[in-house]
Write a protein that holds these residues in place. Sequence first.
Motif, PDB file in Angstrom:
ATOM      1  N   PRO B  48      22.227 -19.907  10.944  1.00 60.25           N
ATOM      2  CA  PRO B  48      23.439 -20.213   9.868  1.00 60.25           C
ATOM      3  C   PRO B  48      24.483 -19.059  10.056  1.00 60.25           C
ATOM      4  O   PRO B  48      25.577 -19.297   9.486  1.00 60.25           O
ATOM      5  CB  PRO B  48      22.544 -19.500   8.755  1.00 60.25           C
ATOM      6  N   ALA B  49      24.730 -18.498  11.296  1.00 58.51           N
ATOM      7  CA  ALA B  49      25.774 -17.679  11.492  1.00 58.51           C
ATOM      8  C   ALA B  49      26.951 -18.518  12.035  1.00 58.51           C
ATOM      9  O   ALA B  49      28.159 -18.037  12.077  1.00 58.51           O
ATOM     10  CB  ALA B  49      25.454 -16.555  12.495  1.00 58.51           C
ATOM     11  N   LYS B  50      26.403 -19.781  12.506  1.00 51.85           N
ATOM     12  CA  LYS B  50      27.383 -20.560  13.085  1.00 51.85           C
ATOM     13  C   LYS B  50      28.191 -21.360  12.009  1.00 51.85           C
ATOM     14  O   LYS B  50      27.597 -22.015  11.091  1.00 51.85           O
ATOM     15  CB  LYS B  50      26.761 -21.369  13.971  1.00 51.85           C
ATOM     16  N   GLU B  51      29.524 -21.491  12.218  1.00 56.25           N
ATOM     17  CA  GLU B  51      30.317 -22.057  10.883  1.00 56.25           C
ATOM     18  C   GLU B  51      29.612 -23.427  10.631  1.00 56.25           C
ATOM     19  O   GLU B  51      29.573 -23.727   9.481  1.00 56.25           O
ATOM     20  CB  GLU B  51      31.769 -22.162  11.125  1.00 56.25           C
ATOM     21  N   GLN B 228      24.282 -15.976   6.851  1.00 56.53           N
ATOM     22  CA  GLN B 228      25.045 -15.900   7.949  1.00 56.53           C
ATOM     23  C   GLN B 228      25.384 -14.512   8.389  1.00 56.53           C
ATOM     24  O   GLN B 228      25.434 -14.131   9.460  1.00 56.53           O
ATOM     25  CB  GLN B 228      26.482 -16.370   7.547  1.00 56.53           C
ATOM     26  N   ALA B 229      24.745 -13.571   7.671  1.00 57.96           N
ATOM     27  CA  ALA B 229      24.693 -12.108   7.971  1.00 57.96           C
ATOM     28  C   ALA B 229      23.284 -11.690   8.272  1.00 57.96           C
ATOM     29  O   ALA B 229      23.090 -10.542   8.551  1.00 57.96           O
ATOM     30  CB  ALA B 229      25.090 -11.220   6.946  1.00 57.96           C
ATOM     31  N   TYR B 230      22.325 -12.747   8.708  1.00 60.78           N
ATOM     32  CA  TYR B 230      20.902 -12.287   8.831  1.00 60.78           C
ATOM     33  C   TYR B 230      20.284 -11.204   8.062  1.00 60.78           C
ATOM     34  O   TYR B 230      19.478 -10.609   8.359  1.00 60.78           O
ATOM     35  CB  TYR B 230      20.947 -12.059  10.320  1.00 60.78           C
ATOM     36  N   ALA B 231      20.939 -11.346   6.602  1.00 60.71           N
ATOM     37  CA  ALA B 231      20.321 -10.037   5.826  1.00 60.71           C
ATOM     38  C   ALA B 231      19.041 -10.413   4.993  1.00 60.71           C
ATOM     39  O   ALA B 231      18.471  -9.724   4.377  1.00 60.71           O
ATOM     40  CB  ALA B 231      21.537  -9.919   5.021  1.00 60.71           C
ATOM     41  N   ASP B 232      18.471 -11.774   5.255  1.00 64.04           N
ATOM     42  CA  ASP B 232      17.164 -11.954   4.814  1.00 64.04           C
ATOM     43  C   ASP B 232      16.325 -12.366   6.136  1.00 64.04           C
ATOM     44  O   ASP B 232      16.845 -12.626   7.165  1.00 64.04           O
ATOM     45  CB  ASP B 232      17.194 -13.170   3.846  1.00 64.04           C
ATOM     46  N   PHE B 233      15.197 -12.637   5.763  1.00 67.87           N
ATOM     47  CA  PHE B 233      14.099 -13.047   6.664  1.00 67.87           C
ATOM     48  C   PHE B 233      14.063 -14.296   7.122  1.00 67.87           C
ATOM     49  O   PHE B 233      13.911 -15.005   6.108  1.00 67.87           O
ATOM     50  CB  PHE B 233      12.884 -12.410   6.617  1.00 67.87           C
ATOM     51  N   SER B 235      12.822 -16.851  10.464  1.00 67.77           N
ATOM     52  CA  SER B 235      11.955 -16.721  11.656  1.00 67.77           C
ATOM     53  C   SER B 235      13.159 -16.799  12.934  1.00 67.77           C
ATOM     54  O   SER B 235      13.225 -16.199  13.936  1.00 67.77           O
ATOM     55  CB  SER B 235      11.040 -17.650  11.878  1.00 67.77           C
ATOM     56  N   GLY B 236      14.083 -17.987  12.858  1.00 66.84           N
ATOM     57  CA  GLY B 236      15.043 -18.243  13.749  1.00 66.84           C
ATOM     58  C   GLY B 236      16.090 -16.918  13.995  1.00 66.84           C
ATOM     59  O   GLY B 236      16.228 -16.431  14.928  1.00 66.84           O
ATOM     60  N   THR B 237      16.471 -16.436  13.058  1.00 66.33           N
ATOM     61  CA  THR B 237      17.526 -15.427  12.866  1.00 66.33           C
ATOM     62  C   THR B 237      16.806 -14.032  13.472  1.00 66.33           C
ATOM     63  O   THR B 237      17.614 -13.294  14.082  1.00 66.33           O
ATOM     64  CB  THR B 237      18.317 -15.301  11.637  1.00 66.33           C
ATOM     65  N   CYS B 238      15.778 -13.752  12.935  1.00 70.18           N
ATOM     66  CA  CYS B 238      15.181 -12.536  13.057  1.00 70.18           C
ATOM     67  C   CYS B 238      13.957 -12.330  14.385  1.00 70.18           C
ATOM     68  O   CYS B 238      13.979 -11.295  14.613  1.00 70.18           O
ATOM     69  CB  CYS B 238      14.489 -12.005  11.966  1.00 70.18           C
ATOM     70  N   LEU B 239      13.667 -13.549  14.850  1.00 67.72           N
ATOM     71  CA  LEU B 239      12.626 -13.280  15.857  1.00 67.72           C
ATOM     72  C   LEU B 239      12.843 -14.192  17.046  1.00 67.72           C
ATOM     73  O   LEU B 239      12.780 -13.820  18.007  1.00 67.72           O
ATOM     74  CB  LEU B 239      11.257 -13.850  15.212  1.00 67.72           C
TER      75      LEU B 239
END
Lengths: 236, 580
Positions: B48-51, B228-233, B235-239
Amino acid sequence: MNRRENLKLLFTGSLASGIFMTGCGPEAPKETLHAPTIGEGTKWGRTPEELAENAALQEDVFFTEDEMKKLNYLVDVIIPKDETSGSASEAGVPDFIEFIVKDMPYYKTPMRGGLMWLDTEAQDRYGKAYMEASEDERIKIIDDIAYPDQAKPEMARGVKFFNTLRNLTSTGFFTSPEGFKDLDYKGNTPNVWKGIPDEVMAEHGFKLEEKYLPIYMDPDTRHTLAQWDEEGNLIG
Amino acid sequence: MSFQIKSPGEAYDVIIVGSGAGGGMASKILSEAGFSVAVVEAGGDFDPAKEEDRTQLRPPWESPRRGASTRNRPFGDFDAAIGGWDIDGEPYTRTEGTEFDWFRSRMVGGRTNHWGRISLRFGPNDFKRKSIDGLGDNWPIGYEDIKPYYDKVDQLIGVFGSKEGILNEPDGYFLPPPKPRLHELFIKKGADKMNVPVIPSRLSILTKPINNDRGACFFCNQCNRACQAYADFSSGTCLVKPAMKKGKVDLYTHAMVRKVTTDEKGLATGVSYISKVDMKEYKLKSRVVVLGASACESARIMLNSKSSNHPDGLGNGSGMVGRYLHDSTGSDRMGFIPDLLGRKKYNEDGVGGMHVYTPWWLDNSKLNFARGYHIEYWGGMSMPSYGFGFGMDTIRKYITDEFGKPSQNGGYGAGLKKDIRSYFGTMVGMSGRGESIPRYENYCEIDNNTVDKYGIPVLKFNYNWTDQEINQAKHMQDTFEEVLTNSGAVLMGEKAGPDSKYGLHAPGRIIHEVGTTRMGDNPNTSVLNSNCQAHECKNLFVVDGGPFVSQADKNPTWTILALAWRTSDFIVGEMKKKNI
């Protein structure tokens, strides 16, 4: 990770993959690289299938010119311009309805039939098509179908149509930029939630529970790294 | 980032099937231990950080359907999760007279891209329900076994909440909770009158940063769109992505695993998958196979992995694979708060979910159902999308003008427009999410008559609710009416009655299904041991919701994460000891 790294990684993945199984063919299994093709990025996270589906729906045309004229008139009867905001047609509601009936095809026949019903009703009453009737005559028909709790039973089909049209017009308007202006909608933007404004708390006579006041998120320290003691108490 | 170049046939240390909560956690722990890992995901890459992957912070008009749901986004056009209950080319079937709807997300991160971030620990009682009410079975482990892992998950991933000291709602390492919203105070006022507790919710959303790789929440209320800020959990963004950055992790996307391959001794040797890109079959080899494909998909893979050593499917000598399938119960009600008509406008978004909730508060020994439920709340000035403004033909009569005069249902014109404006932000709703009784009779099996478009035999579901769940749903409906009425709300719609099982959703609809590869000490009545290792195949593990013996009245994700970490630690130990 950037796109370049991503591509590199998938390429690596392809080298790491194993043997291509032919499954049912008579020839011996041969080695093939698994190298998935990576498409370019899509707008707002759409899959290629979604993009194709949306494009096909946009290209298709459902309502005729005459029907669109009628729709333009009717949506403004439902949501007219007032001192707060513009009208439904100014907000693009007819185009939204055109899309939504194609996206949700169960609307197609009731909407087409409903628009036709207005013409047959106008023919019966005034001997002319709906849009050829006078403004007063048109509104008279609408008054007979706009209030479901009072409408006569023989108006049921018209009532049902008008309920649907009211739903689509209202939702189309209030989910448009004009509708957001009308609602004075303030959200959907980065901000810091500090709680309910004091004057609103006072207006409704609410107070926050004392015991939680020390632990609620503090806007001033919300960017410092969290730290806990061994009992799990937040200490930083 | 490190890369592993392997010649075809060379083995990974570990293959992990699925990149959701369980697979993601396993990929992180196992790669950090130095093992080479392949993560095999049936969907595409997603970040989600990718535009180009961003659906966050978009107003409804950026969707031609104004955010309405579609077949592969049943929670709306902006929802991050791609898949749904009805995926083209990936069918499932049901035995006549039974019901189950199977939700899947085909993408990196799996269903953690959708979930409500409600992160509740199971309590001591939740592992020993049979000892309390005689129904179902106890887990072979207890809260004390998993507590250290909950503590680690809290600190690794982040969850806000308040320490309450409630026995069966264990406290953790909490971030600061956000203050309640206005409609949540109305609910609390109503609930207080009947001694129903309303406490700060526990969501895995960062109200403070926990490391330098993820940002803090900026309060847009759109966690379901992926952050996009990875501020929630998720699995893709956090692990998964962090594991790929640091360790020897290869990610295979669009790879639909057909079966776990085994050798002549019956041990797992790797997996065989169909590439969705070229529709060809490939093999990967490894020393250990970890299934985290979701409770039902992992069961399906095991059942489809037949061999001479495992004629009924891998690790299924007991016949327990697929059995004891159970989802949370769910029933809902909504109302409208007249005091909020024409309310003052301000940004009320907050975090992506409720700021307060109700944990289970009653003693089941005095009730006609054995297990509890928690209540989730929603409402307020959330962003209008498709459906907003509907229903004025039935609800407009509740809208009054400044003199208290009610409007007529239906209508048109400036008056209608003004009423919808005034009504914005007045709705409130609640959803009960409860524990069902796991039953041998509720299961999924392979449908030998049906294959998906990859040629893989599909699952057939057999599931029915019992009086336990129906009585619980009735209790929910009675409670909801009382809370809403006490809050000063007008009840909307008709109260759900016995003909609809009191609004009880079909199993699968709450998307908490677990239990299909349950753990236990007895290999005749369970699939896995207490370390989530298959009784009959020592290098096969399951890390999704499959190992659950019982689903509590909690959301399963936090327990999936803690269990997956515990299982991964066990795998590391066994591999180092060369036991596997």
